[in-house]
Motif scaffolding. Structure first.
Motif, PDB file in Angstrom:
ATOM      1  N   ARG A 203      -3.953   0.778  -7.118  1.00  0.00           N
ATOM      2  CA  ARG A 203      -4.301   0.999  -5.412  1.00  0.00           C
ATOM      3  C   ARG A 203      -5.056  -0.426  -5.025  1.00  0.00           C
ATOM      4  NH1 ARG A 203      -1.741   4.254  -2.470  1.00  0.00           N
ATOM      5  NH2 ARG A 203      -3.744   3.933  -0.891  1.00  0.00           N
TER       6      ARG A 203
ATOM      7  N   ASP B 219      -6.246   1.746   3.981  1.00  0.00           N
ATOM      8  CA  ASP B 219      -6.316   0.868   3.031  1.00  0.00           C
ATOM      9  C   ASP B 219      -6.805  -0.660   3.646  1.00  0.00           C
ATOM     10  OD1 ASP B 219      -6.027   2.337   0.988  1.00  0.00           O
ATOM     11  OD2 ASP B 219      -3.816   2.151   0.794  1.00  0.00           O
TER      12      ASP B 219
ATOM     13  N   SER C 218       0.861  -1.286  -0.050  1.00  0.00           N
ATOM     14  CA  SER C 218      -0.048   0.030  -0.098  1.00  0.00           C
ATOM     15  C   SER C 218       0.815   1.237  -0.140  1.00  0.00           C
ATOM     16  CB  SER C 218      -1.114   0.054   1.183  1.00  0.00           C
ATOM     17  OG  SER C 218      -0.498  -0.009   2.405  1.00  0.00           O
TER      18      SER C 218
END
Length: 363
Positions: free
Chosen positions: A213, A242, A205
């Motif tokens: 992404r 994330d 990430s």
């Protein structure tokens, strides 16, 4: 089984036992069993189970989990139950050392010596039991291709989750259509490889740039009392935007439906349902090279197998899933059919039913 036998379910009390009663339409009986090593509580469980079996006089007692195994098999032997069957679906002792390992080895041997048949639910567990001399080979048998219960591929199917459901869930979790989503389903504990998974994903990430992404979806309860995660892991789960942790979910299908890959770097398993469920939902898997996982997943066909406790190779496998679209699509295309052909639930159920009937006819 209740079409052929009078089935009674025995477990610790709780809402899950009530759900079994309602879902399966069987009588259930609550006997408290601790998941830890608790000699006094275990003796109480043994006595309660013995009294129950003397009263019920069953033809078959079939146990699952290590604690239910030692309590149920010992009680069944003392009560004179003719068919004492134990399914091995993972061995916590694999990660134990020192005195604890010696105690668990003794308990395992005592469980198997009290049983009349022992069913490892994977070929890897079968070999492990033999290598450690827990019991004789003539007591051991793997039912079908493995698994304790198979997988209902009608229930676990992408068609069961509508596009509207998926869009609403993505919106709720702040997942974009362009995000590549890794999912883990299970208990958030050290033995499941969560520390390595968080380490690998946090690096991904940090390095990722659009359009690559990715998100990590954690579905399962945090169990700090039994097998705690590292403090750094907990901090990363909390602070990394994330990483999305949703806790225990009774129905995991919607979470599989919005994901792209199952990441399951566990240290030990019997025959993990999660990997079969993910495959049935058309997800390829990244799994650790342990028994069960390395039987369900075939390298480069429906997933990737990485070494245990290796966050570096786990990271590489995750990155390849993101970047190599042709490779990913190849794995995804095979995922569901490879579960249907080998682990459809009805096949496993019929194999177990045949085992019950054969044992009773022999007796």
């Amino acid at each position: 089984m209740s079409e052929y036998f009078d089935v009674k379910g025995v477990s610790s009390s709780g809402k899950e036992l009530d759900e079994v009663k309602n879902d399966e339409g069987i009588e259930v009986i609550a006997i408290d069993m601790s998941r830890q090593i608790t000699p006094i509580k275990d003796m109480k469980s043994l006595w309660s189970t013995y009294k129950l079996l003397k009263k019920e006089k069953p033809n078959i007692v079939h146990t699952h989990t290590p604690k239910a195994g030692i309590v149920g098999m010992l009680a069944a032997k003392l009560a004179g139950v003719p068919h004492r069957l134990h399914t091995v679906a993972g061995l916590p002792l694999m990660e134990a050392t020192g005195t604890k390992r010696k105690v668990l080895d003794f308990v395992e041997r005592l469980t198997y010596s009290s049983a009349t048949m022992v069913y490892p639910n994977s070929k890897g567990l079968y070999e492990f039991i033999l290598q450690n001399n827990y019991t004789d080979q003539d007591k051991l048998k793997v039912i079908g291709n493995g698994s304790s219960n198979g997988i209902d591929t009608t229930f676990f199917s992408p068609e069961q989750i509508s596009d509207t459901q998926k869009e609403l869930l993505k919106k709720e979790l702040n997942i974009e259509d362009t995000d590549f989503v890794f999912v883990f389903v299970g208990r958030l504990v050290g033995d499941k490889g969560i520390n390595e998974l968080i380490t690998a994903f946090s690096q991904i990430s940090k390095e990722a740039e659009p359009p690559h992404r990715s998100k990590l979806l954690l579905v399962g309860p945090l169990e700090q009392e039994l097998d705690p995660l590292h403090p750094d892991t907990l901090k990363e789960i909390e602070n990394n935007q994330d990483i999305i942790s949703v806790g225990f979910q009774k129905d995991v299908r919607p979470y599989f439906a919005i994901a792209d890959v199952l990441t399951f770097p566990s240290y030990r398993e019997g025959f993990p349902n999660v990997v079969m469920q993910a495959g049935a939902m058309e997800l390829p898997s990244i799994v650790s090279n342990i028994n069960g996982c390395n039987e369900i997943i075939i390298e480069d066909q429906n997933g990737v197998i990485v070494p245990v406790k290796n966050d570096g190779q786990l990271k590489e496998a995750m990155e390849k899933m993101i970047s190599d679209k042709d490779y990913y699509q190849h794995l995804k295309k095979n995922a569901r059919s490879m579960i249907q052909s080998r682990y459809e639930q009805s096949v496993v159920w019929n194999a177990l039913l045949n085992e019950y009937k054969t044992l009773i006819e022999k007796k």
